[in-house]
Design a protein around this motif. Sequence first.
Motif, PDB file in Angstrom:
ATOM      1  N   LEU A   5      -7.535   9.007 -11.940  1.00  0.00           N
ATOM      2  CA  LEU A   5      -7.305   9.228 -10.516  1.00  0.00           C
ATOM      3  C   LEU A   5      -8.156   8.275  -9.665  1.00  0.00           C
ATOM      4  O   LEU A   5      -7.681   7.752  -8.655  1.00  0.00           O
ATOM      5  N   MET A   6      -9.369   8.044 -10.075  1.00  0.00           N
ATOM      6  CA  MET A   6     -10.239   7.118  -9.346  1.00  0.00           C
ATOM      7  C   MET A   6      -9.704   5.688  -9.425  1.00  0.00           C
ATOM      8  O   MET A   6      -9.760   4.944  -8.442  1.00  0.00           O
ATOM      9  N   VAL A   7      -9.167   5.298 -10.563  1.00  0.00           N
ATOM     10  CA  VAL A   7      -8.573   3.966 -10.711  1.00  0.00           C
ATOM     11  C   VAL A   7      -7.345   3.849  -9.809  1.00  0.00           C
ATOM     12  O   VAL A   7      -7.138   2.826  -9.160  1.00  0.00           O
ATOM     13  N   TYR A   8      -6.541   4.910  -9.749  1.00  0.00           N
ATOM     14  CA  TYR A   8      -5.376   4.915  -8.868  1.00  0.00           C
ATOM     15  C   TYR A   8      -5.796   4.734  -7.408  1.00  0.00           C
ATOM     16  O   TYR A   8      -5.210   3.930  -6.689  1.00  0.00           O
ATOM     17  N   PHE A   9      -6.800   5.472  -6.971  1.00  0.00           N
ATOM     18  CA  PHE A   9      -7.254   5.349  -5.584  1.00  0.00           C
ATOM     19  C   PHE A   9      -7.835   3.965  -5.298  1.00  0.00           C
ATOM     20  O   PHE A   9      -7.695   3.454  -4.191  1.00  0.00           O
ATOM     21  N   LEU A  10      -8.459   3.352  -6.259  1.00  0.00           N
ATOM     22  CA  LEU A  10      -8.960   1.999  -6.088  1.00  0.00           C
ATOM     23  C   LEU A  10      -7.801   1.013  -5.928  1.00  0.00           C
ATOM     24  O   LEU A  10      -7.833   0.140  -5.050  1.00  0.00           O
ATOM     25  N   ILE A  11      -6.761   1.169  -6.733  1.00  0.00           N
ATOM     26  CA  ILE A  11      -5.578   0.317  -6.626  1.00  0.00           C
ATOM     27  C   ILE A  11      -4.893   0.519  -5.276  1.00  0.00           C
ATOM     28  O   ILE A  11      -4.482  -0.439  -4.620  1.00  0.00           O
ATOM     29  N   VAL A  12      -4.773   1.777  -4.847  1.00  0.00           N
ATOM     30  CA  VAL A  12      -4.158   2.076  -3.552  1.00  0.00           C
ATOM     31  C   VAL A  12      -4.978   1.471  -2.419  1.00  0.00           C
ATOM     32  O   VAL A  12      -4.419   0.920  -1.468  1.00  0.00           O
ATOM     33  N   PHE A  13      -6.272   1.544  -2.502  1.00  0.00           N
ATOM     34  CA  PHE A  13      -7.133   0.987  -1.474  1.00  0.00           C
ATOM     35  C   PHE A  13      -6.930  -0.521  -1.355  1.00  0.00           C
ATOM     36  O   PHE A  13      -6.785  -1.050  -0.249  1.00  0.00           O
ATOM     37  N   ILE A  14      -6.870  -1.212  -2.472  1.00  0.00           N
ATOM     38  CA  ILE A  14      -6.650  -2.664  -2.462  1.00  0.00           C
ATOM     39  C   ILE A  14      -5.258  -2.982  -1.924  1.00  0.00           C
ATOM     40  O   ILE A  14      -5.084  -3.893  -1.109  1.00  0.00           O
ATOM     41  N   TYR A  15      -4.259  -2.208  -2.346  1.00  0.00           N
ATOM     42  CA  TYR A  15      -2.890  -2.412  -1.868  1.00  0.00           C
ATOM     43  C   TYR A  15      -2.802  -2.219  -0.355  1.00  0.00           C
ATOM     44  O   TYR A  15      -2.164  -3.008   0.334  1.00  0.00           O
ATOM     45  N   LEU A  16      -3.452  -1.198   0.163  1.00  0.00           N
ATOM     46  CA  LEU A  16      -3.404  -0.931   1.597  1.00  0.00           C
ATOM     47  C   LEU A  16      -4.124  -2.002   2.406  1.00  0.00           C
ATOM     48  O   LEU A  16      -3.702  -2.319   3.525  1.00  0.00           O
ATOM     49  N   ILE A  17      -5.175  -2.562   1.879  1.00  0.00           N
ATOM     50  CA  ILE A  17      -5.854  -3.665   2.566  1.00  0.00           C
ATOM     51  C   ILE A  17      -4.917  -4.867   2.678  1.00  0.00           C
ATOM     52  O   ILE A  17      -4.801  -5.490   3.735  1.00  0.00           O
ATOM     53  N   ILE A  18      -4.218  -5.162   1.588  1.00  0.00           N
ATOM     54  CA  ILE A  18      -3.278  -6.293   1.597  1.00  0.00           C
ATOM     55  C   ILE A  18      -2.132  -6.028   2.568  1.00  0.00           C
ATOM     56  O   ILE A  18      -1.747  -6.899   3.350  1.00  0.00           O
ATOM     57  N   GLU A  19      -1.590  -4.824   2.535  1.00  0.00           N
ATOM     58  CA  GLU A  19      -0.487  -4.485   3.434  1.00  0.00           C
ATOM     59  C   GLU A  19      -0.928  -4.480   4.896  1.00  0.00           C
ATOM     60  O   GLU A  19      -0.162  -4.864   5.772  1.00  0.00           O
ATOM     61  N   TYR A  20      -2.140  -4.051   5.171  1.00  0.00           N
ATOM     62  CA  TYR A  20      -2.647  -4.037   6.541  1.00  0.00           C
ATOM     63  C   TYR A  20      -2.783  -5.454   7.091  1.00  0.00           C
ATOM     64  O   TYR A  20      -2.497  -5.698   8.259  1.00  0.00           O
ATOM     65  N   ARG A  21      -3.189  -6.382   6.248  1.00  0.00           N
ATOM     66  CA  ARG A  21      -3.336  -7.767   6.690  1.00  0.00           C
ATOM     67  C   ARG A  21      -1.973  -8.413   6.933  1.00  0.00           C
ATOM     68  O   ARG A  21      -1.839  -9.273   7.790  1.00  0.00           O
ATOM     69  N   LYS A  22      -0.950  -7.994   6.159  1.00  0.00           N
ATOM     70  CA  LYS A  22       0.388  -8.562   6.338  1.00  0.00           C
ATOM     71  C   LYS A  22       1.096  -7.967   7.548  1.00  0.00           C
ATOM     72  O   LYS A  22       1.691  -8.697   8.337  1.00  0.00           O
ATOM     73  N   ASP A  23       1.085  -6.635   7.667  1.00  0.00           N
ATOM     74  CA  ASP A  23       1.833  -5.981   8.731  1.00  0.00           C
ATOM     75  C   ASP A  23       1.144  -4.666   9.077  1.00  0.00           C
ATOM     76  O   ASP A  23       0.963  -3.813   8.219  1.00  0.00           O
ATOM     77  N   GLN A  24       0.784  -4.512  10.339  1.00  0.00           N
ATOM     78  CA  GLN A  24       0.044  -3.324  10.745  1.00  0.00           C
ATOM     79  C   GLN A  24       0.948  -2.180  11.183  1.00  0.00           C
ATOM     80  O   GLN A  24       0.473  -1.090  11.445  1.00  0.00           O
ATOM     81  N   LYS A  25       2.260  -2.426  11.240  1.00  0.00           N
ATOM     82  CA  LYS A  25       3.177  -1.356  11.616  1.00  0.00           C
ATOM     83  C   LYS A  25       3.274  -0.345  10.481  1.00  0.00           C
ATOM     84  O   LYS A  25       3.254  -0.709   9.305  1.00  0.00           O
ATOM     85  N   ASN A  26       3.375   0.903  10.828  1.00  0.00           N
ATOM     86  CA  ASN A  26       3.529   2.007   9.878  1.00  0.00           C
ATOM     87  C   ASN A  26       2.366   2.124   8.894  1.00  0.00           C
ATOM     88  O   ASN A  26       2.524   2.666   7.810  1.00  0.00           O
ATOM     89  N   PHE A  27       1.213   1.625   9.263  1.00  0.00           N
ATOM     90  CA  PHE A  27       0.092   1.660   8.334  1.00  0.00           C
ATOM     91  C   PHE A  27      -0.374   3.086   8.048  1.00  0.00           C
ATOM     92  O   PHE A  27      -0.695   3.416   6.908  1.00  0.00           O
ATOM     93  N   THR A  28      -0.416   3.930   9.072  1.00  0.00           N
ATOM     94  CA  THR A  28      -0.876   5.301   8.834  1.00  0.00           C
ATOM     95  C   THR A  28       0.080   6.063   7.922  1.00  0.00           C
ATOM     96  O   THR A  28      -0.357   6.848   7.089  1.00  0.00           O
ATOM     97  N   VAL A  29       1.370   5.808   8.068  1.00  0.00           N
ATOM     98  CA  VAL A  29       2.351   6.452   7.190  1.00  0.00           C
ATOM     99  C   VAL A  29       2.160   5.975   5.759  1.00  0.00           C
ATOM    100  O   VAL A  29       2.172   6.774   4.810  1.00  0.00           O
ATOM    101  N   LYS A  30       1.974   4.686   5.591  1.00  0.00           N
ATOM    102  CA  LYS A  30       1.745   4.131   4.256  1.00  0.00           C
ATOM    103  C   LYS A  30       0.493   4.730   3.622  1.00  0.00           C
ATOM    104  O   LYS A  30       0.480   5.070   2.441  1.00  0.00           O
ATOM    105  N   MET A  31      -0.561   4.837   4.428  1.00  0.00           N
ATOM    106  CA  MET A  31      -1.816   5.360   3.915  1.00  0.00           C
ATOM    107  C   MET A  31      -1.670   6.822   3.486  1.00  0.00           C
ATOM    108  O   MET A  31      -2.131   7.223   2.417  1.00  0.00           O
ATOM    109  N   LEU A  32      -1.020   7.621   4.303  1.00  0.00           N
ATOM    110  CA  LEU A  32      -0.861   9.040   3.979  1.00  0.00           C
ATOM    111  C   LEU A  32       0.000   9.250   2.736  1.00  0.00           C
ATOM    112  O   LEU A  32      -0.323  10.088   1.887  1.00  0.00           O
ATOM    113  N   ILE A  33       1.072   8.498   2.626  1.00  0.00           N
ATOM    114  CA  ILE A  33       1.926   8.636   1.438  1.00  0.00           C
ATOM    115  C   ILE A  33       1.182   8.212   0.188  1.00  0.00           C
ATOM    116  O   ILE A  33       1.243   8.883  -0.852  1.00  0.00           O
ATOM    117  N   ALA A  34       0.482   7.104   0.269  1.00  0.00           N
ATOM    118  CA  ALA A  34      -0.211   6.581  -0.914  1.00  0.00           C
ATOM    119  C   ALA A  34      -1.327   7.508  -1.382  1.00  0.00           C
ATOM    120  O   ALA A  34      -1.502   7.719  -2.586  1.00  0.00           O
TER     121      ALA A  34
END
Length: 76
Positions: A5-34
């Motif tokens: 579970l900790m590895v999953y959250f680390l992967i999600v954290f890295i993925y969300l950083i990349i997605e935030y830098r690309k496009d900031q729209k719908n970021f909160t939705v992405k974060m909550l789902i992930a």
Amino acid sequence: MFNVLMVYFLIVFIYLIIEYRKDQKNFTVKMLIAFFCPFIGLIILYFMFHHIKNEERSIPDGLIKKVKSRQKYYVW
């Protein structure tokens, strides 16, 4: 299980950083789902948001109703 579970959250954290830098729209939705859908959250995000970008948000030609306009010209 905790380590996985900790590895999953680390992967999600890295993925969300990349997605935030690309496009900031719908970021909160992405974060909550992930974060609140472990292990399937990334799959859900992929199908929800990457599919929209590839369609270019256009309407297929078969759905557009083509109407011949009748213009009346009145001559005085």
